[in-house]
Write an enzyme that holds these catalytic residues in place. Sequence first.
Site, PDB file in Angstrom:
ATOM      1  N   LYS A  13       0.824  -1.216   0.000  1.00  0.00           N
ATOM      2  CA  LYS A  13       0.000   0.000   0.000  1.00  0.00           C
ATOM      3  C   LYS A  13       0.853   1.258   0.000  1.00  0.00           C
ATOM      4  O   LYS A  13       0.590   2.189  -0.747  1.00  0.00           O
ATOM      5  CB  LYS A  13      -0.902   0.065   1.252  1.00  0.00           C
ATOM      6  CG  LYS A  13      -1.998  -0.955   1.315  1.00  0.00           C
ATOM      7  CD  LYS A  13      -2.990  -0.638   2.436  1.00  0.00           C
ATOM      8  CE  LYS A  13      -2.380  -0.625   3.813  1.00  0.00           C
ATOM      9  NZ  LYS A  13      -1.936  -1.930   4.317  1.00  0.00           N
ATOM     10  N   ARG A  88     -10.278   1.010   8.698  1.00  0.00           N
ATOM     11  CA  ARG A  88      -9.894  -0.390   8.916  1.00  0.00           C
ATOM     12  C   ARG A  88     -11.008  -1.166   9.607  1.00  0.00           C
ATOM     13  O   ARG A  88     -10.841  -2.360   9.837  1.00  0.00           O
ATOM     14  CB  ARG A  88      -8.649  -0.429   9.794  1.00  0.00           C
ATOM     15  CG  ARG A  88      -7.351  -0.707   9.029  1.00  0.00           C
ATOM     16  CD  ARG A  88      -6.258  -0.688  10.049  1.00  0.00           C
ATOM     17  NE  ARG A  88      -5.018  -1.297   9.753  1.00  0.00           N
ATOM     18  CZ  ARG A  88      -3.951  -0.663   9.290  1.00  0.00           C
ATOM     19  NH1 ARG A  88      -4.003   0.573   8.913  1.00  0.00           N
ATOM     20  NH2 ARG A  88      -2.805  -1.300   9.189  1.00  0.00           N
ATOM     21  N   ARG A 126      11.423 -10.476   4.075  1.00  0.00           N
ATOM     22  CA  ARG A 126      12.393  -9.778   3.205  1.00  0.00           C
ATOM     23  C   ARG A 126      12.604  -8.352   3.694  1.00  0.00           C
ATOM     24  O   ARG A 126      13.711  -7.844   3.712  1.00  0.00           O
ATOM     25  CB  ARG A 126      11.879  -9.741   1.770  1.00  0.00           C
ATOM     26  CG  ARG A 126      12.417 -10.859   0.910  1.00  0.00           C
ATOM     27  CD  ARG A 126      12.392 -10.517  -0.579  1.00  0.00           C
ATOM     28  NE  ARG A 126      11.108 -10.040  -1.045  1.00  0.00           N
ATOM     29  CZ  ARG A 126      10.115 -10.838  -1.440  1.00  0.00           C
ATOM     30  NH1 ARG A 126      10.262 -12.141  -1.406  1.00  0.00           N
ATOM     31  NH2 ARG A 126       8.984 -10.335  -1.862  1.00  0.00           N
ATOM     32  N   ARG A 139      10.627  -2.045  12.438  1.00  0.00           N
ATOM     33  CA  ARG A 139       9.413  -1.748  13.204  1.00  0.00           C
ATOM     34  C   ARG A 139       9.069  -2.899  14.132  1.00  0.00           C
ATOM     35  O   ARG A 139       9.183  -4.051  13.756  1.00  0.00           O
ATOM     36  CB  ARG A 139       8.246  -1.513  12.229  1.00  0.00           C
ATOM     37  CG  ARG A 139       8.141  -0.097  11.738  1.00  0.00           C
ATOM     38  CD  ARG A 139       7.177   0.039  10.602  1.00  0.00           C
ATOM     39  NE  ARG A 139       5.880  -0.614  10.804  1.00  0.00           N
ATOM     40  CZ  ARG A 139       4.891  -0.558   9.938  1.00  0.00           C
ATOM     41  NH1 ARG A 139       5.039   0.097   8.812  1.00  0.00           N
ATOM     42  NH2 ARG A 139       3.755  -1.165  10.182  1.00  0.00           N
ATOM     43  N   ARG A 150      -1.522  -9.025  12.996  1.00  0.00           N
ATOM     44  CA  ARG A 150      -1.986  -7.978  12.070  1.00  0.00           C
ATOM     45  C   ARG A 150      -2.887  -8.573  10.980  1.00  0.00           C
ATOM     46  O   ARG A 150      -3.864  -7.963  10.569  1.00  0.00           O
ATOM     47  CB  ARG A 150      -0.779  -7.239  11.462  1.00  0.00           C
ATOM     48  CG  ARG A 150      -0.029  -6.408  12.510  1.00  0.00           C
ATOM     49  CD  ARG A 150       1.345  -6.009  12.029  1.00  0.00           C
ATOM     50  NE  ARG A 150       1.318  -4.984  10.994  1.00  0.00           N
ATOM     51  CZ  ARG A 150       2.319  -4.746  10.154  1.00  0.00           C
ATOM     52  NH1 ARG A 150       3.421  -5.473  10.204  1.00  0.00           N
ATOM     53  NH2 ARG A 150       2.221  -3.776   9.276  1.00  0.00           N
TER      54      ARG A 150
HETATM   55  P1  AMP Z   1       0.186   0.484   9.070  1.00  0.00           P
HETATM   56  O1  AMP Z   1       1.434   1.280   8.954  1.00  0.00           O
HETATM   57  O2  AMP Z   1      -0.949   0.991   8.227  1.00  0.00           O
HETATM   58  O3  AMP Z   1       0.410  -1.007   8.890  1.00  0.00           O
HETATM   59  O4  AMP Z   1      -0.332   0.665  10.579  1.00  0.00           O
HETATM   60  C1  AMP Z   1       0.480   0.271  11.669  1.00  0.00           C
HETATM   61  C2  AMP Z   1      -0.383   0.085  12.908  1.00  0.00           C
HETATM   62  O5  AMP Z   1      -1.047   1.318  13.241  1.00  0.00           O
HETATM   63  C3  AMP Z   1      -1.536  -0.928  12.787  1.00  0.00           C
HETATM   64  O6  AMP Z   1      -1.111  -2.265  12.986  1.00  0.00           O
HETATM   65  C4  AMP Z   1      -2.463  -0.452  13.888  1.00  0.00           C
HETATM   66  O7  AMP Z   1      -1.976  -0.795  15.170  1.00  0.00           O
HETATM   67  C5  AMP Z   1      -2.349   1.069  13.763  1.00  0.00           C
HETATM   68  N1  AMP Z   1      -3.334   1.627  12.817  1.00  0.00           N
HETATM   69  C6  AMP Z   1      -3.083   2.270  11.637  1.00  0.00           C
HETATM   70  N2  AMP Z   1      -4.222   2.653  11.043  1.00  0.00           N
HETATM   71  C7  AMP Z   1      -5.222   2.232  11.855  1.00  0.00           C
HETATM   72  C8  AMP Z   1      -6.636   2.302  11.780  1.00  0.00           C
HETATM   73  N3  AMP Z   1      -7.255   2.882  10.734  1.00  0.00           N
HETATM   74  N4  AMP Z   1      -7.362   1.767  12.804  1.00  0.00           N
HETATM   75  C9  AMP Z   1      -6.761   1.200  13.864  1.00  0.00           C
HETATM   76  N5  AMP Z   1      -5.436   1.079  13.997  1.00  0.00           N
HETATM   77  C10 AMP Z   1      -4.656   1.591  13.001  1.00  0.00           C
END
Ligand code: AMP
Length: 197
Positions: A13, A88, A126, A139, A150
């Site tokens: 993404k 989400r 990777r 991370r 996740r």
């Molecule tokens: P990402 O970088 O989009 O994978 O987001 C990293 C983490 O941020 C996720 O695993 C959630 O813990 C939190 N997060 C990001 N966006 C959301 C969302 N829209 N709703 C809830 N948690 C979020």
Amino acid sequence: MRLVLMGPPGAGKGTQALKLVERYTIPHLSTGDMLRAEVSASSDIGKKAKALMDAGNLVPDDILVDMIARRISKDDCRNGFLLDGFPRTVAQADALATMLAEKGLGLDGVFILDVDDQALVERIERRVVQDKAAGKPVRADDTPEKLKTRLEAFHGQTKPLVDYYQKKGLLSRIDGMQPVEAVAAALTKALEHRKAS
Ligand code: AMP
């Protein structure tokens, strides 16, 4: 244009979002990036979010909805935006629809990158190797164990949005298993098709 890019963790993404915002000159609103900035700043939101994020769980809807409501009210979002990682949950999607409707606006398109779970595990592995080699911090949630949590959050809480947006006639599904440039081309094609219709 007001767009949403969805997909499981590691689907690409972020990479595709950067290409889209450059092409359409709209701001890139990544809730993951916004939350990581809050964590780095040790803000109240960051303190509430950190443990949940590190474990691979979702942060509560009210925090996200509030954060996005404030962000999309800013001047740079006047001509649109690309949401990456939001909504989400169905509750977030409903809240987004309401906040846009209050401004007399709606979404122009929602795109989901479809990628097999097994490919995602390989991609995350990777990414960890590449980040380590580049001397970048890995991370806390980018490990095969956290990816499992996740992915569970994705399948349990985010996947229902596929049906939700399909019913609204807003969804385009993109094969995210293709090489990066082919995914980008498929996204552009789907987007141009939506713009024309
Ligand atoms: P990402 O970088 O989009 O994978 O987001 C990293 C983490 O941020 C996720 O695993 C959630 O813990 C939190 N997060 C990001 N966006 C959301 C969302 N829209 N709703 C809830 N948690 C979020």
